[in-house]
Each structure stands twice: as structure tokens, then as C-alpha cells.
Design an enzyme around this catalytic site. Sequence first.
Site, PDB file in Angstrom:
ATOM      1  N   LYS A 296       0.842  -1.201   0.000  1.00 16.96           N
ATOM      2  CA  LYS A 296       0.000   0.000   0.000  1.00 16.96           C
ATOM      3  C   LYS A 296       0.880   1.255   0.000  1.00 16.96           C
ATOM      4  O   LYS A 296       1.475   1.601   1.016  1.00 16.96           O
ATOM      5  CB  LYS A 296      -0.925   0.045   1.218  1.00 16.96           C
ATOM      6  CG  LYS A 296      -2.012   1.102   1.032  1.00 16.96           C
ATOM      7  CD  LYS A 296      -2.535   1.695   2.299  1.00 16.96           C
ATOM      8  CE  LYS A 296      -1.789   2.893   2.794  1.00 16.96           C
ATOM      9  NZ  LYS A 296      -1.758   4.074   1.911  1.00 16.96           N
TER      10      LYS A 296
ATOM     11  N   GLU B 252      10.130  15.702  15.358  1.00 14.08           N
ATOM     12  CA  GLU B 252      10.550  15.512  13.968  1.00 14.08           C
ATOM     13  C   GLU B 252       9.813  16.543  13.105  1.00 14.08           C
ATOM     14  O   GLU B 252       8.594  16.479  12.966  1.00 14.08           O
ATOM     15  CB  GLU B 252      10.197  14.095  13.509  1.00 14.08           C
ATOM     16  CG  GLU B 252      10.663  13.822  12.099  1.00 14.08           C
ATOM     17  CD  GLU B 252      10.438  12.386  11.658  1.00 14.08           C
ATOM     18  OE1 GLU B 252       9.323  11.884  11.856  1.00 14.08           O
ATOM     19  OE2 GLU B 252      11.387  11.782  11.127  1.00 14.08           O
TER      20      GLU B 252
ATOM     21  N   THR C 276       5.887   7.821  13.752  1.00 15.41           N
ATOM     22  CA  THR C 276       5.887   7.028  14.984  1.00 15.41           C
ATOM     23  C   THR C 276       4.457   6.845  15.493  1.00 15.41           C
ATOM     24  O   THR C 276       4.087   5.778  15.983  1.00 15.41           O
ATOM     25  CB  THR C 276       6.788   7.700  16.033  1.00 15.41           C
ATOM     26  OG1 THR C 276       8.137   7.652  15.541  1.00 15.41           O
ATOM     27  CG2 THR C 276       6.736   6.997  17.388  1.00 15.41           C
TER      28      THR C 276
ATOM     29  N   GLU D 208       9.749   1.163  10.619  1.00 10.69           N
ATOM     30  CA  GLU D 208      10.800   2.178  10.425  1.00 10.69           C
ATOM     31  C   GLU D 208      10.107   3.514  10.623  1.00 10.69           C
ATOM     32  O   GLU D 208       9.293   3.920   9.802  1.00 10.69           O
ATOM     33  CB  GLU D 208      11.383   2.090   9.009  1.00 10.69           C
ATOM     34  CG  GLU D 208      12.065   0.782   8.690  1.00 10.69           C
ATOM     35  CD  GLU D 208      13.289   0.512   9.533  1.00 10.69           C
ATOM     36  OE1 GLU D 208      13.811   1.448  10.180  1.00 10.69           O
ATOM     37  OE2 GLU D 208      13.717  -0.649   9.565  1.00 10.69           O
TER      38      GLU D 208
ATOM     39  N   CYS E 255      13.594  10.464   7.214  1.00 12.32           N
ATOM     40  CA  CYS E 255      13.639  10.004   8.606  1.00 12.32           C
ATOM     41  C   CYS E 255      15.071  10.019   9.138  1.00 12.32           C
ATOM     42  O   CYS E 255      15.293  10.059  10.339  1.00 12.32           O
ATOM     43  CB  CYS E 255      13.023   8.617   8.722  1.00 12.32           C
ATOM     44  SG  CYS E 255      13.644   7.465   7.520  1.00 12.32           S
TER      45      CYS E 255
END
Length: 456
Positions: free
Chosen positions: A155, A357, A210, A230, A264
Amino acid sequence: MSGTIEVIEPATEAVMAELPRAGAEEVDAAVARAKAAFPAWRDVAPGDRASLLHRLAEALEERSGDLATLEARNAGKPIGDARGEIGMVVETFRYYAGAPERLLGKTIPVAGGVDMTFREPLGVVAMIVPWNFPLTIASWKVAPALAAGNVVVLKPAELTPLSALELERIALEAGLPEGVLNVVAGPGSVCGRQLVEHPDVAKVAFTGSTEVGRGIAAGAAETIKRVTLELGGKSANLVFADADLEAAAAAAPGAVFGNAGQDCCARSRILVERSVLDEFMAALAPVVEAIAVGDPLDEATQMGPLISAGQREAVAAYVPDDAPVAIRGDVPEGEGYWYPPTVLAPVANDDRAAREEIFGPVACVIPFSGEAEAIALANDTIYGLSGSVWSGDGGRALRVARALETGVISINSNTSVRVSTPFGGFKQSGVGRELGPDALDHYTEVKNVYYATGED
Ligand code: NDP
């Protein structure tokens, strides 16, 4: 099926494609196709599976120009970067084409017989991937999974589904049997969730935020699915006073503004030893100001737009009017989700911009005094994906690298992602490893067989 996906080109804000939006029914159908294809794919002789993966790598290489242009337009990345990424996709399929014939087991000394282990495929593996490196991240999952004899439902992110759909077509043309690789383009909240909950899916391999990763781990627990995650990062780039400062300053912008910071691995916290802070900033400024931001299809472009208006808004929120903007680059005017390369300095490690982030071209420079403080600051984060250490003292560089709670680290360099070496995070940056020999462990189960050879 529920409506259509309008695929937007972030550099122009124009619709570049429209395609049917998959829903839960299409997911169920894809899982059923994959499940039906599994027994025959698992039983393909290792050498034949290797040949098919080599053929797929060749077919991808032949189409690499078109794929790079597609990826550059859809994800808004510079065409040079997109070519590099498609090159990595080809390399990843080649690397794992070597795996079917090298999935070795063990023989273990036991009494009364022979004990041996086998690496068995899991079955249907679902892959949920993001928009920042659409085909590259997909290939890191698809290639080892297929090599190990699994079947796949992939996906892609709704924002960037085009290259994954091309991969599905190219794989069929290259001779992969029907049903072995299936792509469903639809929203994560529907298609992603359906894959996570589906009883016939053995594993979910996910790359993304996350927050969504946490939900996937919780959802997968219901059926004890295997999961690799990940997730995000807030990686530190540690520059000690004894480093080659020119080299560290020249390399730092690429490590955080690459892919417009939507990476990332972005080394978005630049930790600089206080005694050389001014010298470092003076060397950093011209490099940041010279970054060519513009049309992804222009060969001279080094940084493109952000992926969406929403992403630009989220990034801008980290740079309020009173933010300590020390260096800022240029952006084109007009249509496109542009945001300039921005360096905030000095920043405290507990400021929001240093903790969360940002996923955009915003770097924080954080001063430190001495090795112990550098390590403490670098580790003071929920994340642990990537990072760098710049020092002229080899012993210190290795000592610090060992002390950092992070999965992937480089010394006097900011490159740490390679097809042949493991990639993945400590702490809330994820679970499991991709690439290199380690990825195969996450797409196989170990089966132990005891064969009695004598009389009891
Ligand atoms: P998400 O984590 O939401 O998206 C990643 C993938 O997960 C997409 O395919 C998405 O589908 C899918 N997804 C979303 N919700 C669910 C769900 N409930 N169940 C299953 N799958 C789901 O990332 P975003 O695109 O929203 O980006 C937000 C932030 O995440 C970024 O700003 C960045 O901080 C981080 N991020 C990190 C990445 C990394 O490489 N580690 C990559 C991308 C984002 P769809 O988008 O089609 O709805």
C-alpha cells in the site's frame, strides 16, 4: 472502491493523474489473490526465483529514466536525486536476487538423530509505505520478502501511488506470477488498517510516522502479526572542535535539507562544540544560502518543494516569528509548496524544534561543551535512527559512536544507508532492520526439524 485519488504535483500544485481509490473490498481481494499465489511461489526453485528477481531488476533498470521522472514529479524531488533512488531500487532487487539460494539453515548437534533448521517464508506480507521515498522504501521491503518466498500486498501513500503501480505492472511483464505482488492505492485509515487487521496477513512492514506505527503495532497484536517498523527520527550530527570543520560544515546541509528535509534520517540537530561554534556557523552560511531550490526537473535543482500544503504548514509552525533564524536560503515564487532551507541557532535541546521531527528543511544548531555533554544531548530524545560524529580523533569518534543510542551512524561522513548494510532504529525509531543480510531474518520464520536416525 470509494471515489478517485487526485495525484498532485507538489512543484506546480496541478493534478498529474487520477486513479480509482481502493477501499476495504480491494484490500480483501488483493490479500485473497496473494494467498492463492503463495503455495506456488514458495515452491519455485531457489535458482528460478533468483532469475525472476534478476529479470525484474533488469526491467526496472530499462525503465529507470521514466521512473525517475515520475518520482521527481510526484514527490517533488530533484531529478538527480530521483535517478539515484531508482538506481538504488534496481540495486536492491539485484542484491536480494542473490538471497533465494543463500537462505541457509543450521545443523545442530543433538543426541539420537539430526537436527536442522529451515528459513520458511511467512506467507502474505503487507507493506505500508510513505511518500518521501516512495519506490525506494517499497523496494527495501518487496525485494527481500519476495526473495524469501513470501507474497506481497503493497500500500503506497495516497500522495505518491504512481511508482508503486508501475512496479506492479513491470513485475508482471518481467514474469512474476499473477498475485505474487499486489498494489492497493487507497487511504491508510481504510486500506492500511484493513491490512493490519486482516487474519490472512502474516506480517506488516511499515515505514512512516511514529504515531501511526504505534497504532499498527497495537493493531497487529490482535492476530500476533509480525511487525517491522521504520519510524521517525531526530538524529544528531556531532561536530567536535578537533574535526575538519570545513568538511563538516560543507556536508551538514545535505544531511538535513536533502529531500527537503523529509527524510527520517535527517541529521536535523547539529551539535557543535561551543569553542568552534562561530567558525562553524561562518562556514555553514554560504553553503546553505547557495542551495538551489526550484523545479525538480531542472538538472541544477538541489532541493524541491515539500510534498503538500499541509506539510508546509506543519513545518512553518516550527519557525514562529520569534524563532532564532540564523541562516535562510531562497525559494521560488508562485505555485508549489516551497519552504526555504532554514537554520535555527542557537537552540536548546529541550526546545520544541529540537525535540520533534519537523520533516522539513529546518535544522537546529545546539552548542555543547565536551564529549560527555555531546553524548547526553544526542541521546536525550525518544528517537534513535541515525547520526554522525565528526572528529579528527579516531578513538573519540569510535567511542562516541558506540555511546550513541542509534541504529545507523557514520563517522566523518553523513551517509549511512547502503543496500548491503542494515538500516533501522533504536528506541521509538522502530523495530527490526531493513537492507543488508539482516532484512531476510524479518521475512522468514525459523523452523527446527529433528530427524531420529537410530533406535531409541
Ligand atoms: P503516516 O505515518 O501517516 O503515513 C505513512 C503510511 O501509513 C501511508 O501509506 C499512510 O497512508 C499509512 N497510514 C496512515 N494512517 C494509517 C493507519 N491508521 N493504519 C495503517 N496505515 C496508515 O505519515 P504522514 O504521511 O501523515 O506524515 C506525517 C509525519 O510522519 C511526517 O511529518 C513525518 O514526521 C513522519 N513520517 C516519517 C516517515 C519516515 O520515513 N520515517 C515517512 C513519512 C512520514 P495514506 O497516507 O495513504 O493515508
